[in-house]
Design a protein around this motif. Sequence first.
Motif, PDB file in Angstrom:
ATOM      1  N   GLN A   8     -14.352  11.684  39.512  1.00  9.30           N
ATOM      2  CA  GLN A   8     -14.747  12.796  40.452  1.00  9.30           C
ATOM      3  C   GLN A   8     -14.495  13.984  40.352  1.00  9.30           C
ATOM      4  O   GLN A   8     -13.677  14.372  39.554  1.00  9.30           O
ATOM      5  CB  GLN A   8     -13.728  12.147  41.854  1.00  9.30           C
ATOM      6  N   LEU A   9     -15.808  14.760  40.600  1.00 12.62           N
ATOM      7  CA  LEU A   9     -15.369  16.218  40.299  1.00 12.62           C
ATOM      8  C   LEU A   9     -14.965  16.952  41.374  1.00 12.62           C
ATOM      9  O   LEU A   9     -14.808  16.590  42.531  1.00 12.62           O
ATOM     10  CB  LEU A   9     -17.061  16.674  40.030  1.00 12.62           C
ATOM     11  N   PRO A  10     -14.265  18.249  40.722  1.00 13.27           N
ATOM     12  CA  PRO A  10     -13.686  19.104  41.787  1.00 13.27           C
ATOM     13  C   PRO A  10     -14.916  19.373  42.706  1.00 13.27           C
ATOM     14  O   PRO A  10     -15.969  19.420  42.369  1.00 13.27           O
ATOM     15  CB  PRO A  10     -13.152  20.133  41.026  1.00 13.27           C
ATOM     16  N   THR A  11     -14.264  19.985  43.996  1.00 10.95           N
ATOM     17  CA  THR A  11     -15.169  20.491  44.970  1.00 10.95           C
ATOM     18  C   THR A  11     -15.678  21.713  44.561  1.00 10.95           C
ATOM     19  O   THR A  11     -15.040  22.485  43.928  1.00 10.95           O
ATOM     20  CB  THR A  11     -14.641  20.489  46.371  1.00 10.95           C
ATOM     21  N   GLY A 100     -29.263  21.692  29.313  1.00 13.57           N
ATOM     22  CA  GLY A 100     -28.645  22.923  29.821  1.00 13.57           C
ATOM     23  C   GLY A 100     -27.111  22.818  29.669  1.00 13.57           C
ATOM     24  O   GLY A 100     -26.579  21.706  29.738  1.00 13.57           O
ATOM     25  N   ILE A 101     -26.414  23.967  29.872  1.00 11.68           N
ATOM     26  CA  ILE A 101     -25.207  24.174  29.592  1.00 11.68           C
ATOM     27  C   ILE A 101     -24.434  23.189  30.647  1.00 11.68           C
ATOM     28  O   ILE A 101     -23.170  23.004  30.697  1.00 11.68           O
ATOM     29  CB  ILE A 101     -24.623  25.561  29.375  1.00 11.68           C
ATOM     30  N   ALA A 102     -24.962  23.475  31.744  1.00  9.32           N
ATOM     31  CA  ALA A 102     -24.309  22.597  33.113  1.00  9.32           C
ATOM     32  C   ALA A 102     -24.046  21.304  32.897  1.00  9.32           C
ATOM     33  O   ALA A 102     -23.231  20.625  33.199  1.00  9.32           O
ATOM     34  CB  ALA A 102     -25.044  22.764  34.296  1.00  9.32           C
ATOM     35  N   LEU A 114     -18.204  18.021  34.129  1.00  4.67           N
ATOM     36  CA  LEU A 114     -16.801  19.045  34.476  1.00  4.67           C
ATOM     37  C   LEU A 114     -16.986  20.015  33.779  1.00  4.67           C
ATOM     38  O   LEU A 114     -16.810  21.345  34.374  1.00  4.67           O
ATOM     39  CB  LEU A 114     -15.515  18.315  34.582  1.00  4.67           C
ATOM     40  N   ALA A 115     -16.636  19.979  32.380  1.00  7.88           N
ATOM     41  CA  ALA A 115     -16.843  21.328  31.604  1.00  7.88           C
ATOM     42  C   ALA A 115     -18.085  22.120  31.744  1.00  7.88           C
ATOM     43  O   ALA A 115     -18.220  23.163  31.893  1.00  7.88           O
ATOM     44  CB  ALA A 115     -16.910  20.558  30.134  1.00  7.88           C
ATOM     45  N   GLY A 116     -19.239  21.260  32.056  1.00  6.29           N
ATOM     46  CA  GLY A 116     -20.558  22.028  32.324  1.00  6.29           C
ATOM     47  C   GLY A 116     -20.219  22.940  33.386  1.00  6.29           C
ATOM     48  O   GLY A 116     -21.075  23.993  33.544  1.00  6.29           O
TER      49      GLY A 116
END
Length: 343
Positions: A8-11, A100-102, A114-116
């Motif tokens: 789960q990604l941070p908000t 893309g970098i995202a 997440l790193a993206g």
Amino acid sequence: MSFTFLKQLPTPEEIKQEYALSPQAARTKLERDQMVQDIITGKSSKFLVIIGPCSADNEDSVCDYISRLRSVQEKVADHIVIVPRIYTNKPRTTGEGYKGIAHQPDPEKRPDMLAGLIAMRKMHIRALEESGLSSADEMLYPENWPYVEDLLSYVAIGARSVEDQHHRLTVSGFDVPAGMKNPTSGDYSVMLNSVYAGQHPHHFVFRGYEVSTTGNPLTHVVLRGAVNKRGVCIPNYHYEDLELLIQMYDKMDLVNPAAIIDSNHSNSNKQYEQQIRIVKEIMHNRKTSPEIKKMVKGVMIESYLEPGCQKVGEHVYGKSITDPCLGWKESEELIYHIAEMNV
């Protein structure tokens, strides 16, 4: 379901709190927002130049490029507002390739979302704080918008996204200009219907919430050329194309009529050197026709430190790893030409 839920990604609030914009940069961004908005609404006669790499693949080279743009912006400030392209999402026709970098912070490693998200935000912040130039990005994933909404002064909706309901409704909640590209088919009515949707209020679901929007009066069109059923590129930046656009705009219930011309993609048949000729024709047409001058508010140019493109892994500093771009020397000269023609 054939989904594997990895993490789960941070908000957006959590990411923005950890990677915050300085108060001074936030003030600069608001000032830049107003400058771009005034061009779209016609309050300013300055011309918008949205310029930069096809995809922002490397933070150091992108910020190097934008620092050079700052010096040029100071020289043409009376005639042009430069908005750097920091495109952190790269649409792929087949879904294959660098996204893309995202999506993939290191083009030679596996995706890491997440790193993206962090890399995307850090690059926009660094560019703004070092150069004083707020940027443009393409909204490929509407749910990612809140991660960068405090950083961007311009947002583009791509040719493959412009017919998507979720993109259109999300744009209706923006407070910055949003450019709706014509679809790859070239259909102006699809593009203008998308502008209509973006300019009007809506009620929908966004990131797990029931939301309502007031509409975005800064929504406008971007002409990027088309591809016919035989795969042949059909440009739409010529005088006659712009006259048709003006006629169709007049029949729609739209405010702030405005067009940005994308000088690459199907307008150039991806022959990046042709961007110079195309931009010069656009500027000539604005000189020739008061109606075209009133409608065409800016151009998009794909440009980087080195001309052309390279394959992932070749490691040429400042050279595109996606579509080929103009080099710095030619780009700088073209910006000065645009300024001379917008007197």
